[in-house]
Every structure is written in structure tokens, then in C-alpha cells.
Motif scaffolding. Structure first.
Motif, mmCIF file in Angstrom:
data_model
loop_
_atom_site.group_PDB
_atom_site.id
_atom_site.type_symbol
_atom_site.label_atom_id
_atom_site.label_comp_id
_atom_site.label_asym_id
_atom_site.label_seq_id
_atom_site.Cartn_x
_atom_site.Cartn_y
_atom_site.Cartn_z
ATOM 1 N N ILE A 15 0.835 -1.203 0.000
ATOM 2 C CA ILE A 15 0.000 0.000 0.000
ATOM 3 C C ILE A 15 0.867 1.248 0.000
ATOM 4 N N ILE A 18 2.491 1.660 -3.404
ATOM 5 C CA ILE A 18 1.553 2.157 -4.420
ATOM 6 C C ILE A 18 1.328 3.653 -4.250
ATOM 7 N N GLN A 19 1.178 4.074 -3.002
ATOM 8 C CA GLN A 19 0.996 5.509 -2.761
ATOM 9 C C GLN A 19 2.194 6.311 -3.243
ATOM 10 N N LEU A 22 2.192 6.566 -7.055
ATOM 11 C CA LEU A 22 1.213 7.559 -7.503
ATOM 12 C C LEU A 22 1.758 8.966 -7.321
ATOM 13 N N VAL A 25 4.664 9.712 -9.837
ATOM 14 C CA VAL A 25 4.167 9.908 -11.207
ATOM 15 C C VAL A 25 3.466 11.255 -11.324
ATOM 16 N N PHE A 28 6.070 14.052 -11.285
ATOM 17 C CA PHE A 28 6.797 13.988 -12.549
ATOM 18 C C PHE A 28 5.969 14.638 -13.658
ATOM 19 N N ASP A 29 4.675 14.308 -13.683
ATOM 20 C CA ASP A 29 3.800 14.866 -14.714
ATOM 21 C C ASP A 29 3.600 16.360 -14.503
ATOM 22 N N LEU A 52 -3.069 9.868 -0.071
ATOM 23 C CA LEU A 52 -3.930 8.977 -0.845
ATOM 24 C C LEU A 52 -4.721 9.680 -1.936
ATOM 25 N N ILE A 56 -4.587 11.416 -6.966
ATOM 26 C CA ILE A 56 -5.762 11.042 -7.752
ATOM 27 C C ILE A 56 -6.544 12.289 -8.143
ATOM 28 N N PHE A 59 -4.800 14.001 -10.979
ATOM 29 C CA PHE A 59 -4.986 13.377 -12.293
ATOM 30 C C PHE A 59 -6.381 13.637 -12.843
ATOM 31 N N ILE A 60 -7.392 13.650 -11.970
ATOM 32 C CA ILE A 60 -8.753 13.844 -12.467
ATOM 33 C C ILE A 60 -9.038 15.316 -12.773
ATOM 34 N N PHE A 61 -8.695 16.194 -11.823
ATOM 35 C CA PHE A 61 -9.124 17.581 -11.990
ATOM 36 C C PHE A 61 -8.004 18.512 -12.450
ATOM 37 N N ARG A 63 -5.174 17.984 -14.467
ATOM 38 C CA ARG A 63 -4.550 17.969 -15.782
ATOM 39 C C ARG A 63 -5.566 17.818 -16.915
ATOM 40 N N ARG A 64 -6.794 18.164 -16.659
ATOM 41 C CA ARG A 64 -7.748 17.974 -17.755
ATOM 42 C C ARG A 64 -7.453 18.971 -18.873
#
Lengths: 66, 258
Positions: A15, A18-19, A22, A25, A28-29, A52, A56, A59-61, A63-64
Motif C-alpha cells: 500500500i 503504491i501511494q 502515484l 508519477v 513527474f507529470d 492517498l 488522484i 490526475f482527475i481535476f 490535468r484535464r
């Protein structure tokens, strides 16, 4: 800190890893991307300090493209 | 077919470029795996939070393996569905706004191929993520509690996957005629929540409703066998998925870029 000893780290480690992935990444982005939805430094704080959900949410809000 | 494959590859490439192939599977894994672990460590968590009077003893019933796995699925029912809607809501509406859809559709590309390639792209991503998450959750439940038989796992995986596919297809459907991604997300979430609420409160009337697939999946996991309402529910859900897919192609063709 005897509570920490009672926890099996072999179970918890995935866990945490994975955190971390995330988070890395997302950062980096964030560095490479031209423009985000909202100021970049705020997203950096969100990614680093909101556990956590931070990466997320980015990524959703963040980099749109639309 | 060749054209469809090109469009499909474009979808997959786009999802690689915006890191969806990394963060969506990881998020699905986190959502699912968190649940059995929280259940397992619940006594320690309560201890460490403190605030209990000295000598207070709380006896927590140890959850069964089935309950732990069902808890993961209930997370998918809220957070998982939310993520699916959020990443799908801009799939066509966003491209229309940014003009990419216009660039593609001036070429002799059939609308059916355009829509189905998008649908298949998201399908692959979601099913892959869902499998990773659910499989790891099953594995963790096996380690922390006890192993649930693999056939039960695979059956519940496919049955619940139909519900996720249903949500995804509805999102694509609203994409075909709504302009703003926000509106698509909002309406789809509203419909999903409403459908779940109505079906679970009127479950004796609507025992074939797709929203009840999650309930039937829980029965499967608990080892209570195949409920007899399950087969019609699956058929109706598949029928509705195909219907909304055709409807979105038809509507998209009419509305085009208006």
C-alpha cells in the motif's frame, strides 16, 4: 510505539509503495506539463500533502485538457 | 476493421500519454485492498485512537472472509463508480469541446466506429484495473482471513463487472449528446445513485434491476450460491448495455458536432 510492532509490515508495504508510485508519477507529470487547471504550486502541495487522494485528485481535476 | 483498430490504438495511446494506465489501476487496487486491511486491523486502530475509558473492552466480531471481500466491492460501488464516471465523462464531450472530434470526423470515419472505439478503450482500462484491484483484494482476504474459492471469486468478478460496464456505457451514452463533461458526470452520477436507491428499496418489485447486481454478487461471495434472479438480471443488463451503445451511436450521428 508498541502498536507499530504489532503490524505486519509485509502486508502494509504494498500500500505504501503504491501511494509512493502515484505521488512520484503525479509530481513527474506536474513538472513536465505545460499548464494545469489552477496554479501549479497549489497542485504540488495537494499531491505532496493530501494522503492517498492528492495524486488522484490531480490526475482527475488538475490535468484535464478541455 | 482496420480503421476501427487505428481509432482504438489512438485511444490506448492517449491513455498512456495521460498516465491513465498507471494511476487508474493503482487507484482501484488501493480502494479494494484498503478495506480487508481496515477490517483486519480494526481492534488495533480503535486502540491507537484511544479515548476509551480504562478497562473498556470492546468485543468486535471477526468478520468472515466473505464479508471482507464484499466490503471491497461496496467501495467499488461508491468510489469505483465515481472514478469511472469522472474519467469517462470527457471522453467524447471533451474532444468535441477541444475540437479533436471535429478533426477526426471530417475524415470518412464512421460514427459507429468512433463511438465503439472509445467505448472499447475505456472498457479495457476499467476491466484491467478492476481485475487487478479485485484480485489483490481476494488475495489479501485469503492471507488475512481465509481463501474464498476461486470459482466464487471469478463468478462474482464477472457479475459485478457487468454493473461497472453498465455505468460506463451510460456515461458514454450521455456523452453523445451533452456538451459539457461536467453535466455528463453530474447526470450519470445522479442516475446511478437514484437507480441504486430505488432498486434496493423496491427490490421485491425490481428484482431484475442492474443496480441489484452488487447485491447478488454479495450473495455469491458469501457462498450462498447462484440466486435465481441473477440470470434474468444479467440478461437485462447486457441488453440495456447494448441498447444504450446503439442509442449513443444513433444520437451522436444526428447531433454530430452541433
Amino acid at each position: 510505539m508498541e502498536i507499530l510492532e504489532g503490524i505486519n509490515w509485509a502486508i502494509l508495504a504494498p500500500i505504501v509503495i503504491i501511494q509512493l508510485i502515484l505521488m512520484v508519477v503525479a509530481i513527474f507529470d506536474l513538472v513536465r506539463i505545460e499548464k494545469t487547471d489552477g496554479p501549479k504550486w497549489v497542485w504540488a502541495l495537494v499531491i505532496l500533502f493530501i494522503n492517498l487522494l492528492g495524486p488522484i485528485m490531480y490526475f482527475i481535476f488538475g490535468r484535464r485538457s478541455y | 476493421m482496420k480503421q476501427w483498430l487505428t481509432l482504438y490504438k489512438k485511444e490506448l495511446l492517449e491513455m498512456v500519454r495521460n498516465y491513465k494506465w498507471i494511476w487508474v489501476p493503482l487507484t482501484f487496487i488501493l480502494i479494494a485492498v484498503k478495506e480487508p486491511m481496515t477490517l483486519y486491523y480494526m481492534p488495533q486502530i480503535i486502540d491507537s485512537l484511544g479515548g476509551l475509558p480504562e478497562g473498556a473492552v470492546i468485543e468486535l466480531p471477526v468478520p468472515s472472509a466473505g464479508e471482507a471481500l464484499a466490503a471491497s466491492l461496496s467501495q467499488y460501488n461508491t468510489l469505483g463508480v465515481l472514478i469511472i464516471v469522472l474519467i469517462t465523462m470527457g471522453v467524447i464531450a471533451g474532444e468535441r469541446k477541444s475540437g479533436v472530434a471535429g478533426i477526426i470526423l471530417v475524415k470518412p470515419v464512421s460514427y459507429a466506429r468512433f463511438v465503439t472505439a472509445k467505448w472499447a478503450g475505456v472498457m479495457l482500462l476499467i476491466w484491467f484495473s478492476y481485475f487487478c484491484g479485485y484480485f489483490l483484494s481476494w488475495y489479501y482476504v485469503g492471507i488475512l482471513f481465509e481463501f474464498i474459492s476461486f470459482t466464487d471469486f471469478i463468478q462474482s468478478f464477472f457479475v459485478y463487472g457487468i454493473w461497472l460496464t453498465f455505468v460506463l456505457t451510460i456515461t458514454i451514452f450521455f456523452n453523445s449528446f451533452l456538451q459539457s463533461p461536467g453535466a455528463v458526470g453530474f447526470i450519470t452520477m445522479g442516475i446511478t445513485i437514484l437507480l441504486s436507491l430505488v432498486s434496493s428499496s423496491l427490490s421485491h418489485l425490481l428484482d431484475w434491476s442492474p443496480a441489484l447486481l452488487s447485491v447478488y454478487t454479495n450473495t455469491l461471495i458469501m457462498g450462498n450460491g447462484f440466486p435465481e434472479e441473477l440470470m434474468p438480471t444479467i440478461l437485462i443488463s447486457l441488453f440495456m448495455i447494448i441498447l444504450s451503445l446503439f442509442a449513443s451511436i444513433a444520437i451522436f450521428r444526428k447531433r454530430e458536432l452541433a
